[in-house]
Every structure is written in structure tokens, then in C-alpha cells.
Design a protein around this motif. Structure first.
Motif, mmCIF file in Angstrom:
data_model
loop_
_atom_site.group_PDB
_atom_site.id
_atom_site.type_symbol
_atom_site.label_atom_id
_atom_site.label_comp_id
_atom_site.label_asym_id
_atom_site.label_seq_id
_atom_site.Cartn_x
_atom_site.Cartn_y
_atom_site.Cartn_z
ATOM 1 N N TYR A 114 -24.002 40.350 42.699
ATOM 2 C CA TYR A 114 -24.191 41.593 41.959
ATOM 3 C C TYR A 114 -25.017 41.588 40.942
ATOM 4 N N ALA A 115 -25.828 42.529 40.819
ATOM 5 C CA ALA A 115 -26.480 42.767 39.706
ATOM 6 C C ALA A 115 -27.124 44.149 39.516
ATOM 7 N N ASP A 116 -27.146 44.657 38.370
ATOM 8 C CA ASP A 116 -27.439 46.169 38.168
ATOM 9 C C ASP A 116 -28.846 45.977 37.534
ATOM 10 N N LEU A 117 -30.115 46.542 38.059
ATOM 11 C CA LEU A 117 -31.192 46.434 37.244
ATOM 12 C C LEU A 117 -31.202 47.251 36.163
ATOM 13 N N ALA A 118 -30.140 48.314 36.171
ATOM 14 C CA ALA A 118 -30.316 49.115 35.079
ATOM 15 C C ALA A 118 -29.737 48.327 33.599
ATOM 16 N N GLU A 119 -29.172 47.159 33.718
ATOM 17 C CA GLU A 119 -28.784 46.421 32.551
ATOM 18 C C GLU A 119 -29.185 44.864 32.688
ATOM 19 N N GLY A 120 -29.094 44.277 33.926
ATOM 20 C CA GLY A 120 -29.807 43.086 34.377
ATOM 21 C C GLY A 120 -29.314 41.738 33.420
ATOM 22 N N SER A 121 -27.931 41.851 32.986
ATOM 23 C CA SER A 121 -27.803 40.775 31.761
ATOM 24 C C SER A 121 -27.341 39.464 32.611
ATOM 25 N N ASN A 122 -27.049 39.489 33.889
ATOM 26 C CA ASN A 122 -26.781 38.211 34.637
ATOM 27 C C ASN A 122 -28.036 37.866 35.684
ATOM 28 N N LEU A 123 -29.135 38.364 35.233
ATOM 29 C CA LEU A 123 -30.357 37.870 36.328
ATOM 30 C C LEU A 123 -30.776 36.404 36.007
ATOM 31 N N LEU A 124 -30.531 35.733 34.709
ATOM 32 C CA LEU A 124 -30.988 34.467 34.516
ATOM 33 C C LEU A 124 -29.957 33.757 35.412
ATOM 34 N N THR A 125 -28.747 33.825 35.331
ATOM 35 C CA THR A 125 -27.860 33.386 35.934
ATOM 36 C C THR A 125 -28.016 33.162 37.536
ATOM 37 N N ILE A 126 -28.186 34.345 37.651
ATOM 38 C CA ILE A 126 -28.798 34.390 39.444
ATOM 39 C C ILE A 126 -29.648 33.370 39.621
ATOM 40 N N LEU A 127 -30.580 33.512 39.152
ATOM 41 C CA LEU A 127 -32.092 32.661 39.093
ATOM 42 C C LEU A 127 -31.408 31.237 39.159
ATOM 43 N N GLN A 128 -30.502 30.808 38.077
ATOM 44 C CA GLN A 128 -30.082 29.558 38.163
ATOM 45 C C GLN A 128 -29.343 29.224 39.213
ATOM 46 N N LYS A 129 -28.524 30.021 39.884
ATOM 47 C CA LYS A 129 -27.737 29.703 41.073
ATOM 48 C C LYS A 129 -28.579 29.611 42.383
ATOM 49 N N SER A 130 -29.480 30.613 42.320
ATOM 50 C CA SER A 130 -30.271 30.464 43.573
ATOM 51 C C SER A 130 -31.675 29.828 43.636
ATOM 52 N N GLU A 131 -31.971 29.449 42.506
ATOM 53 C CA GLU A 131 -33.215 28.407 42.381
ATOM 54 C C GLU A 131 -34.330 28.768 43.305
ATOM 55 N N PRO A 132 -34.833 30.061 43.194
ATOM 56 C CA PRO A 132 -35.730 30.560 44.286
ATOM 57 C C PRO A 132 -37.430 30.135 43.971
ATOM 58 N N ASP A 133 -37.953 29.811 45.084
ATOM 59 C CA ASP A 133 -39.385 29.707 44.746
ATOM 60 C C ASP A 133 -40.154 31.051 44.822
ATOM 61 N N GLU A 134 -39.564 31.990 45.499
ATOM 62 C CA GLU A 134 -40.155 33.302 45.441
ATOM 63 C C GLU A 134 -39.207 34.327 45.025
ATOM 64 N N VAL A 135 -39.518 35.514 44.341
ATOM 65 C CA VAL A 135 -38.642 36.440 44.019
ATOM 66 C C VAL A 135 -39.578 37.938 44.585
ATOM 67 N N TYR A 136 -38.694 38.658 45.308
ATOM 68 C CA TYR A 136 -39.154 39.864 45.918
ATOM 69 C C TYR A 136 -38.249 40.890 45.256
ATOM 70 N N ASN A 137 -39.074 41.883 44.479
ATOM 71 C CA ASN A 137 -38.491 42.809 43.517
ATOM 72 C C ASN A 137 -38.428 44.209 44.196
ATOM 73 N N LEU A 138 -37.328 44.373 45.255
ATOM 74 C CA LEU A 138 -37.474 45.483 46.050
ATOM 75 C C LEU A 138 -36.542 46.577 45.426
#
Ligand code: NAP
Ligand code: GDD
Length: 324
Positions: A49-73
Motif C-alpha cells: 500500500y502507498a499513496d503517491l499523494a504523500e509517499g512516505s513509505n516509498l523508500l521502504t517499499i523499494l528496500q523490500k522489493s529491491e527492483p531493477d526496474e520501476v514503472y510509474n503508472l
């Protein structure tokens, strides 16, 4: 090694097709969904869960998912609604993109890993078009709060590429549709109505401006281009389009005609559905994507309309059977 992707807006039309494409290519696909109903519990495996209107947990999500590619749709993607919710649209669709870019920059700094970034830019940015067809060199003239927010996201993406050497690319996608298209966009609104009118569940369909022209392609084809952009050695910006333009009227003709009906017998115009400013004509020139990515659209206009009508006719028949 298995590649990993993170998709914001994974449950939207494009998110669904892109998930299927990347999964078929062997990716581990992670996704972000907005928290519409707080307290409902875990989002699910590889979903956050994340809301791009605030985005406070985006870094945590990146740390959990460890992506090579991010698609911002993810976006508030409805143009007419953006006139009613301009600030919210700017927060989600515009600043939301910046929040994702900033989180990726932090993540790269902390881990030393490279993350490639795709931004869902839009032909709406061309707005009051300066030339036709529109290509990567065509000047933007956005005509809605949505389009202004997308222009902001476009330039932030270019800036992160130029300032920080990020592999960040913009896909300037023209309208693309499918049976999974949101129900309030004009193509799906029409094909849903055609199905219901054909089986007798509905008589009339209210529309706004039927003279507007769009370059309509198939979403399944367009997600291929997104992926191809991130496989290039260098990041860049690409127009993705069919190069053919049709009016809403043409779409009506094809959709009602597909089931042997005349749209003029069923469609009424409703001035409440007009927009304060309209984008009259979009027609894209995807020469660069063809040459550099080897991309080309496979599904043509008539086939797209037929696919959507057939799908929605089946939905209507099911609804009718249920009602007894
Ligand atoms: P879509 O079906 O509207 O999907 C957008 C997704 O973003 C939805 O799953 C939505 O979730 C999610 N979302 C909305 N607000 C959010 C928020 N505050 N935080 C996190 N997620 C949020 O759009 P699409 O047709 O798949 O298009 C994908 C992207 O491409 C969008 O950015 C759109 O603006 C852009 N684009 C689309 C086209 C086109 O013709 N389809 C053309 C050019 C560019 P909910 O459904 O739960 O609200
Ligand atoms: N939605 C809608 N509903 N549009 C209508 C209606 C109606 O009842 N009647 C006429 N239209 C006209 C709109 O005025 C517009 O000119 C055209 O149909 C297409 O409208 P939409 O299907 O809502 O799409 P859009 O072109 O405004 O925006 C879509 O495509 C963009 C790419 O150019 C969205 O997917 C955007 O997110 C995307 O960026």
C-alpha cells in the motif's frame, strides 16, 4: 538472475497488462496499490500500500522489493475529473512522480544499485497541438490540470536523468484501450453501453464532445514499448502511437455498427460532460520508437473496437441472465 520490477498503479489497465508481460519474461513483479480502505489488512504477496499523494513509505517499499526496474503508472488519470480535483491531481500525478524519483535516488545512494525508471507520460501534454502528427520534438501546450501535472512529471524525469545520471525514460503514450479500460473513459463507456443496449438493458447513452479525435491503440501492444525503453543502453523519451486518428463519432459508428445498431438512435449529448478546455486532435508519429525500439502496434482500430464490444456484450448477456 531473476529480474525484479516494481509497478505503481499495478491494478490499473496498463499495470495488469505489464504484469502479464513481465511475468511471462520471468520477472518477479511487485506492485503498489493505493490504500482506499485503511485497516483491511495485508495487501498481499509482493503488493504494497502507498499513496503517491504523500509517499512516505516509498523508500521502504523499494528496500523490500529491491527492483531493477520501476514503472510509474499510478496517477489520477481522468482528464475531466482533474478539472474538479486540480490540486489532488497535481499531488498524485505530478508531485507523486517526483516522490518516486526522490525515493529511487535515496535507494540508489543507500545501496549502490542501479534502478531503471519508466514514467507514464501522455499525449495529453501536446494539448492544443502545434503540429500534426506530434512527435518527441513537438512543443507541449497542456489543456487540463491532468496534462499540466504530466508535463511536470515529464520534466522531472528528464532532470533526474540529466542531473543524477539516472536511467529514466518517458513514454509519451497516446490513448490506448482494451476490455480492461476504466469504465469512465469514452471508449469503454461506449462499448459497455453498446452491450447493454443490444441486450435490452439500456436505451440511451449520454456523451460530451463526439468530434474530438484521438489516436487509439491497444494497451497490450503499448506495455511492450514501456519494457523495451528500459532495455536500451541509454535512457530516452519516446512517442508511442498508431499514427491513425479517429473521432469519437468514428468510434461510435464502429462500435454500434459491430452489433448492427445505429448510434444516432441511442446517443444523446450532455453539456455537463464537456470539458472547460478540450484537446481536439491527437495523432502520434512513433517513428523513433519504431526505429530505435523496433516497436510497432499490432492491433488496428477496427479490431480494437470489435474486441471491446465482444467483451462487453458478453458482460451484458451475463448481467441479463442474472436478472432472470
Ligand atoms: P488507470 O487504469 O487509471 O490506472 C492508474 C492506477 O493508479 C490505478 O490502479 C489507480 O488505483 C492508481 N492510483 C490512483 N491514484 C493513486 C494514488 N494516489 N496513489 C497510488 N496509486 C494511485 O490508468 P492506465 O490507463 O492504466 O494508465 C497508466 C498510466 O499511464 C497513468 O499514469 C496514465 O495517466 C498514463 N497514461 C495512460 C494512457 C491511456 O490511454 N491509458 C495514455 C497516456 C498515459 P485505483 O484504480 O484504485 O484508483
Ligand atoms: N470520458 C469521456 N466521457 N470522454 C468523452 C465523453 C464522455 O462521456 N464524451 C466525449 N468524450 C471525449 C472527451 O471530451 C475527449 O475528447 C475524448 O472523448 C477522450 O476522452 P477520454 O476517453 O476520457 O480520454 P482522454 O483522451 O481525455 O484521456 C485519456 O488518454 C490520455 C492520453 O492522451 C486518459 O487515459 C489519460 O490518462 C491519458 O493520458
Amino acid at each position: 538472475m531473476t529480474k525484479r520490477a516494481l509497478i505503481t498503479g499495478i491494478n490499473g489497465q496498463d499495470g495488469q497488462y505489464l504484469t502479464e508481460l513481465l511475468t511471462a519474461k520471468g520477472y518477479a513483479v511487485h506492485g503498489i496499490i493505493p490504500c482506499r480502505a485503511p485497516g483491511i489488512g495485508e495487501a498481499g504477496d509482493r503488493l504494497y500500500y502507498a499513496d503517491l499523494a504523500e509517499g512516505s513509505n516509498l523508500l521502504t517499499i523499494l528496500q523490500k522489493s529491491e527492483p531493477d526496474e520501476v514503472y510509474n503508472l499510478a496517477a489520477q488519470s481522468h482528464v475531466r475529473l482533474s478539472f474538479e480535483l486540480p490540486i489532488y491531481t497535481a499531488e498524485v500525478t505530478g508531485v507523486g512522480t517526483l516522490r518516486v524519483l526522490e525515493a529511487i535516488r535515496d535507494y540508489q545512494r543507500l545501496t549502490g544499485r542501479e534502478v531503471r525508471f519508466y514514467q507514464a507520460s501522455s499525449s495529453e501534454m501536446f494539448g492544443k497541438v502545434k503540429t500534426t502528427p506530434q512527435n518527441e520534438d513537438t512543443q507541449f501546450h497542456p489543456r487540463s490540470p491532468y496534462a499540466c501535472a504530466k508535463v511536470f512529471g515529464f520534466w522531472q524525469t528528464v532532470n533526474y536523468r540529466e542531473s543524477y545520471g539516472m536511467h529514466a525514460s518517458n513514454g509519451i503514450l497516446f490513448n490506448h484501450e482494451s476490455p480492461r479500460r476504466g469504465e469512465s473513459f469514452v471508449t469503454r463507456k461506449i462499448t459497455l453501453a453498446v452491450g447493454r443496449i443490444k441486450v435490452g438493458l439500456q436505451e440511451k447513452l449520454k456523451l460530451g464532445n463526439v468530434d474530438a479525435r484521438r489516436d487509439w491503440g491497444f494497451a497490450g501492444d503499448y506495455v511492450e514499448a514501456m519494457w523495451q525503453m528500459l532495455q536500451q543502453p541509454e535512457p530516452d523519451d519516446y512517442v508511442v502511437a498508431t499514427g491513425q486518428t479517429h473521432s469519437v463519432r468514428d468510434f461510435l459508428n464502429a462500435a454500434f455498427g459491430h452489433v448492427g445498431l445505429k448510434w444516432e438512435d441511442h446517443v444523446e449529448t450532455d453539456s455537463n460532460l464537456l470539458r472547460p478546455a478540450e484537446v481536439d486532435l491527437l495523432c502520434g508519429d512513433a517513428t523513433k520508437a519504431r526505429k530505435k525500439l523496433g516497436w510497432s502496434p499490432k492491433v488496428r482500430f477496427e479490431e480494437l473496437v470489435g474486441m471491446m464490444v465482444e467483451h462487453d456484450l458478453e458482460l451484458a448477456e451475463r448481467e441479463k441472465r442474472k436478472r432472470g
